[in-house]
Design a protein around this motif. Structure first.
Motif, PDB file in Angstrom:
ATOM      1  N   LEU A  20      14.733   7.927  -3.797  1.00  0.00           N
ATOM      2  CA  LEU A  20      13.342   7.637  -3.438  1.00  0.00           C
ATOM      3  C   LEU A  20      12.391   8.124  -4.522  1.00  0.00           C
ATOM      4  O   LEU A  20      11.384   7.475  -4.836  1.00  0.00           O
ATOM      5  CB  LEU A  20      13.003   8.289  -2.093  1.00  0.00           C
ATOM      6  N   MET A  21      12.702   9.282  -5.134  1.00  0.00           N
ATOM      7  CA  MET A  21      11.824   9.843  -6.167  1.00  0.00           C
ATOM      8  C   MET A  21      11.819   9.020  -7.442  1.00  0.00           C
ATOM      9  O   MET A  21      10.904   9.151  -8.259  1.00  0.00           O
ATOM     10  CB  MET A  21      12.238  11.282  -6.492  1.00  0.00           C
ATOM     11  N   SER A  22      12.832   8.184  -7.646  1.00  0.00           N
ATOM     12  CA  SER A  22      12.854   7.364  -8.850  1.00  0.00           C
ATOM     13  C   SER A  22      11.888   6.186  -8.765  1.00  0.00           C
ATOM     14  O   SER A  22      11.655   5.502  -9.758  1.00  0.00           O
ATOM     15  CB  SER A  22      14.275   6.842  -9.098  1.00  0.00           C
ATOM     16  N   VAL A  23      11.317   5.956  -7.571  1.00  0.00           N
ATOM     17  CA  VAL A  23      10.384   4.842  -7.379  1.00  0.00           C
ATOM     18  C   VAL A  23       9.012   5.315  -6.924  1.00  0.00           C
ATOM     19  O   VAL A  23       7.993   4.804  -7.385  1.00  0.00           O
ATOM     20  CB  VAL A  23      10.956   3.832  -6.357  1.00  0.00           C
ATOM     21  N   PHE A  24       8.967   6.298  -6.033  1.00  0.00           N
ATOM     22  CA  PHE A  24       7.700   6.746  -5.463  1.00  0.00           C
ATOM     23  C   PHE A  24       7.366   8.163  -5.911  1.00  0.00           C
ATOM     24  O   PHE A  24       8.263   9.000  -6.071  1.00  0.00           O
ATOM     25  CB  PHE A  24       7.748   6.711  -3.928  1.00  0.00           C
ATOM     26  N   SER A  25       6.090   8.409  -6.084  1.00  0.00           N
ATOM     27  CA  SER A  25       5.607   9.763  -6.327  1.00  0.00           C
ATOM     28  C   SER A  25       5.479  10.467  -4.978  1.00  0.00           C
ATOM     29  O   SER A  25       4.675  10.061  -4.137  1.00  0.00           O
ATOM     30  CB  SER A  25       4.247   9.719  -7.038  1.00  0.00           C
ATOM     31  N   LEU A  26       6.275  11.503  -4.761  1.00  0.00           N
ATOM     32  CA  LEU A  26       6.283  12.168  -3.462  1.00  0.00           C
ATOM     33  C   LEU A  26       4.988  12.931  -3.242  1.00  0.00           C
ATOM     34  O   LEU A  26       4.558  13.690  -4.126  1.00  0.00           O
ATOM     35  CB  LEU A  26       7.465  13.140  -3.366  1.00  0.00           C
ATOM     36  N   PRO A  27       4.346  12.766  -2.092  1.00  0.00           N
ATOM     37  CA  PRO A  27       3.155  13.567  -1.784  1.00  0.00           C
ATOM     38  C   PRO A  27       3.500  15.057  -1.729  1.00  0.00           C
ATOM     39  O   PRO A  27       4.660  15.438  -1.497  1.00  0.00           O
ATOM     40  CB  PRO A  27       2.725  13.054  -0.406  1.00  0.00           C
ATOM     41  N   ALA A  28       2.490  15.887  -1.910  1.00  0.00           N
ATOM     42  CA  ALA A  28       2.715  17.340  -1.938  1.00  0.00           C
ATOM     43  C   ALA A  28       3.304  17.832  -0.620  1.00  0.00           C
ATOM     44  O   ALA A  28       4.159  18.736  -0.607  1.00  0.00           O
ATOM     45  CB  ALA A  28       1.404  18.056  -2.245  1.00  0.00           C
ATOM     46  N   TRP A  29       2.893  17.252   0.522  1.00  0.00           N
ATOM     47  CA  TRP A  29       3.383  17.737   1.802  1.00  0.00           C
ATOM     48  C   TRP A  29       4.875  17.428   1.980  1.00  0.00           C
ATOM     49  O   TRP A  29       5.596  18.184   2.640  1.00  0.00           O
ATOM     50  CB  TRP A  29       2.579  17.134   2.959  1.00  0.00           C
ATOM     51  N   ARG A  71       0.857  -1.200   0.000  1.00  0.00           N
ATOM     52  CA  ARG A  71       0.000   0.000   0.000  1.00  0.00           C
ATOM     53  C   ARG A  71       0.882   1.235   0.000  1.00  0.00           C
ATOM     54  O   ARG A  71       2.093   1.147   0.204  1.00  0.00           O
ATOM     55  CB  ARG A  71      -0.945  -0.003   1.198  1.00  0.00           C
ATOM     56  N   ARG A  72       0.284   2.367  -0.241  1.00  0.00           N
ATOM     57  CA  ARG A  72       1.057   3.607  -0.350  1.00  0.00           C
ATOM     58  C   ARG A  72       1.870   3.859   0.922  1.00  0.00           C
ATOM     59  O   ARG A  72       1.343   3.718   2.027  1.00  0.00           O
ATOM     60  CB  ARG A  72       0.116   4.782  -0.611  1.00  0.00           C
ATOM     61  N   ALA A 128      -5.616   1.100 -16.751  1.00  0.00           N
ATOM     62  CA  ALA A 128      -5.079   2.274 -16.055  1.00  0.00           C
ATOM     63  C   ALA A 128      -5.238   2.198 -14.549  1.00  0.00           C
ATOM     64  O   ALA A 128      -4.692   3.037 -13.830  1.00  0.00           O
ATOM     65  CB  ALA A 128      -5.756   3.548 -16.578  1.00  0.00           C
ATOM     66  N   GLN A 129      -5.975   1.221 -14.058  1.00  0.00           N
ATOM     67  CA  GLN A 129      -6.220   1.102 -12.625  1.00  0.00           C
ATOM     68  C   GLN A 129      -5.501  -0.119 -12.075  1.00  0.00           C
ATOM     69  O   GLN A 129      -5.619  -1.213 -12.621  1.00  0.00           O
ATOM     70  CB  GLN A 129      -7.724   0.995 -12.340  1.00  0.00           C
ATOM     71  N   GLY A 130      -4.742   0.084 -10.997  1.00  0.00           N
ATOM     72  CA  GLY A 130      -4.028  -1.024 -10.391  1.00  0.00           C
ATOM     73  C   GLY A 130      -3.503  -0.639  -9.027  1.00  0.00           C
ATOM     74  O   GLY A 130      -4.184   0.049  -8.256  1.00  0.00           O
ATOM     75  N   SER A 131      -2.291  -1.041  -8.725  1.00  0.00           N
ATOM     76  CA  SER A 131      -1.678  -0.702  -7.443  1.00  0.00           C
ATOM     77  C   SER A 131      -1.385   0.796  -7.388  1.00  0.00           C
ATOM     78  O   SER A 131      -1.434   1.491  -8.416  1.00  0.00           O
ATOM     79  CB  SER A 131      -0.375  -1.489  -7.269  1.00  0.00           C
ATOM     80  N   PHE A 132      -1.051   1.285  -6.201  1.00  0.00           N
ATOM     81  CA  PHE A 132      -0.757   2.714  -6.069  1.00  0.00           C
ATOM     82  C   PHE A 132       0.435   3.100  -6.948  1.00  0.00           C
ATOM     83  O   PHE A 132       0.468   4.191  -7.534  1.00  0.00           O
ATOM     84  CB  PHE A 132      -0.471   3.069  -4.603  1.00  0.00           C
ATOM     85  N   PHE A 133       1.411   2.206  -7.071  1.00  0.00           N
ATOM     86  CA  PHE A 133       2.585   2.493  -7.892  1.00  0.00           C
ATOM     87  C   PHE A 133       2.207   2.592  -9.373  1.00  0.00           C
ATOM     88  O   PHE A 133       2.618   3.517 -10.081  1.00  0.00           O
ATOM     89  CB  PHE A 133       3.639   1.397  -7.682  1.00  0.00           C
ATOM     90  N   TRP A 134       1.416   1.642  -9.839  1.00  0.00           N
ATOM     91  CA  TRP A 134       0.983   1.649 -11.237  1.00  0.00           C
ATOM     92  C   TRP A 134       0.132   2.890 -11.520  1.00  0.00           C
ATOM     93  O   TRP A 134       0.296   3.526 -12.565  1.00  0.00           O
ATOM     94  CB  TRP A 134       0.198   0.381 -11.536  1.00  0.00           C
ATOM     95  N   ASN A 135      -0.762   3.234 -10.613  1.00  0.00           N
ATOM     96  CA  ASN A 135      -1.597   4.420 -10.819  1.00  0.00           C
ATOM     97  C   ASN A 135      -0.746   5.681 -10.915  1.00  0.00           C
ATOM     98  O   ASN A 135      -1.016   6.572 -11.735  1.00  0.00           O
ATOM     99  CB  ASN A 135      -2.608   4.565  -9.674  1.00  0.00           C
ATOM    100  N   ASP A 136       0.283   5.780 -10.074  1.00  0.00           N
ATOM    101  CA  ASP A 136       1.127   6.978 -10.062  1.00  0.00           C
ATOM    102  C   ASP A 136       1.859   7.161 -11.381  1.00  0.00           C
ATOM    103  O   ASP A 136       1.908   8.270 -11.921  1.00  0.00           O
ATOM    104  CB  ASP A 136       2.139   6.904  -8.910  1.00  0.00           C
ATOM    105  N   ILE A 137       2.437   6.086 -11.909  1.00  0.00           N
ATOM    106  CA  ILE A 137       3.182   6.249 -13.153  1.00  0.00           C
ATOM    107  C   ILE A 137       2.242   6.360 -14.357  1.00  0.00           C
ATOM    108  O   ILE A 137       2.544   7.055 -15.329  1.00  0.00           O
ATOM    109  CB  ILE A 137       4.208   5.105 -13.365  1.00  0.00           C
TER     110      ILE A 137
END
Length: 438
Positions: A147-156, A101-102, A247-256
């Motif tokens: 970390l940014m090469s794998v996860f989409s950083l939240p705005a905060w 999960r995220r 287009a819908q899947g895990s949080f990682f797939w959705n982000d990219i």
């Protein structure tokens, strides 16, 4: 040894994975196995056989069992067989959290703390502002890259990282005091050619790094990443292009997948067969077809490829087309008949290969006008003087008129020539008799 035993280890998997199913980097290894006794015992035999042959001892204190969908009793049995403790996701592998999960706030908070810890108090006193800009640009901005090469950083997270860098640059030795920020943070993150200071815009850098995952789907079809993504998201047809997958899947797939427009604008297709180029959303004729004034309701079969569209071209439309749209559509019928796959090119490099830096430079410069700032940055003077000249070009020198805007009042007088006039930049550097004499 795992590869030789993979048949027995993977016994019972309904959807067989590529042999062998393990991930290894240096001395960190993940092994995936079924819970059947034969598979587990085979895995244990392999591990201890390797230990006996190589002389390398297994460290069970650094080994963990991560069960998926297991009954607690079955988990206890596996623990006793393997002799190592059990844990749950998230776990860390190669410095990154493995999670289903995220990532939570604690995961990203450690990144913020790491950046802040680099800013020891003595660095403020030893560095000029120009030096602090260099440190913030070269060191502090590079820490989050992994970390940014794998996860989409939240705005905060981005907001807090920017706050740490911003305070480091402007507040100097008195970090608790209020400081005047001469230039807005958005301008600070522009490239030097556009009047900025070359600091990294973390949001755009994050986008540029994550696009690599989509590029690999096209350019590395035999990789484990592409195989797993295809099994999960390619619907029923594995021959359609990756951007037509679910287009819908895990949080990682959705982000990219949410970044696919950046990918489409950054690539172009050399069409030979049209089998892996999308009619509407790929750049195959000089621009993306959907940009030619088509309303969303006019675009049926959104994920159709050029090859399939060619056979049913004019049956796709129920409404009238403009002359430009019809002319563009006619290009489809002129496509060659070939079995050779289409070739995807990266638009922002001469060698047509992806790079995060080329996309970042393109994104950071969109809509910006250069004022020949590079000439100022290339002057052979000390860095603090170059930085001062850039502040001057932005009109951000704290003369009396600028201080009045911040409710700091002075008697209107030039301290150099003594003239009773409100000090402005123009007066200070052009009209002042003292400045003229200098």
């Amino acid at each position: 040894m795992i590869q030789a035993a993979s048949t027995s280890i993977q016994a019972g998997i309904s959807r067989r994975l590529p042999d062998p199913y393990y991930i290894q980097y240096a001395d960190d290894i993940l092994v995936f196995s079924t819970t059947k006794n034969q598979a587990v015992r085979t895995l244990i035999c392999v591990l201890y056989a390797f230990s006996n042959v190589s002389g390398i001892q297994l460290n069970l204190n650094k080994t963990a069992l991560v069960p998926f969908n297991l009954h607690p009793q079955q988990c206890s049995l596996l623990q006793s067989l393997l002799g190592c403790p059990a844990t749950t996701l998230p776990i860390k592998y190669l410095g990154l959290p493995l999670t289903d999960r995220r990532p939570d706030r604690a995961c990203f908070q450690s990144l913020i703390d790491k950046v802040a810890s680099k800013l020891a108090g003595w660095k403020y006193r030893l560095l000029s502002r120009a030096g602090r800009v260099v440190l913030a640009s070269s060191v502090l901005s590079s820490i989050p890259i992994y970390l940014m090469s794998v996860f989409s950083l939240p705005a905060w997270v981005i907001k807090n990282l920017d706050k740490v860098r911003r305070n480091f640059i402007w507040k100097g030795p008195h970090s608790s005091s209020k400081a005047i920020h001469l230039v807005s943070w958005d301008k600070m993150c522009l490239s030097k050619a556009y009047g900025g200071f070359g600091l990294i815009n973390l949001k755009l850098q994050n986008i540029s790094l994550l696009i690599r995952w989509i590029w690999w789907l096209y350019k590395q079809p035999a990789s484990l990443w592409t195989y797993i993504a295809k099994q999960l998201y390619a619907k029923r047809d594995h021959n359609i292009p990756p951007l037509a997958w679910n287009a819908q899947g895990s949080f990682f797939w959705n982000d990219i997948f949410n970044l696919r427009l950046y990918f489409q604008l950054s690539t172009k297709s050399a069409v030979t067969s049209g089998s892996n180029t999308l009619l509407w959303y790929d750049n195959w004729g000089g621009n993306i077809f959907a940009f030619y004034g088509f309303e969303n309701s006019m675009i049926p079969c959104k994920n159709i490829t050029l090859k399939r569209a060619k056979s049913r071209l004019y049956s796709l439309f129920a409404s009238a087309l403009t002359a430009v749209q019809a002319e563009k559509l006619a290009l489809v019928s002129l496509l060659p008949n070939s079995s050779t796959p289409d070739t995807l090119f990266w638009r922002w490099r001469t060698d047509a290969t992806y790079s995060a830096s080329s996309l970042y430079k393109r994104l950071i410069s969109v809509g910006k006008i250069s004022f020949h700032f590079l000439k100022l940055w290339k002057l052979k003077v000390p860095p603090s003087i170059r930085q001062f000249l850039v502040f001057l070009a932005h009109g951000r020198i704290m003369t009396q008129d600028q201080l009045q805007k911040r409710h700091i009042n002075f008697a209107p007088q030039c301290n150099l020539c003594g003239e009773q006039i409100l000090e402005t930049q123009f007066h200070l550097f052009c009209d002042c008799t003292f400045a003229k004499a200098i």
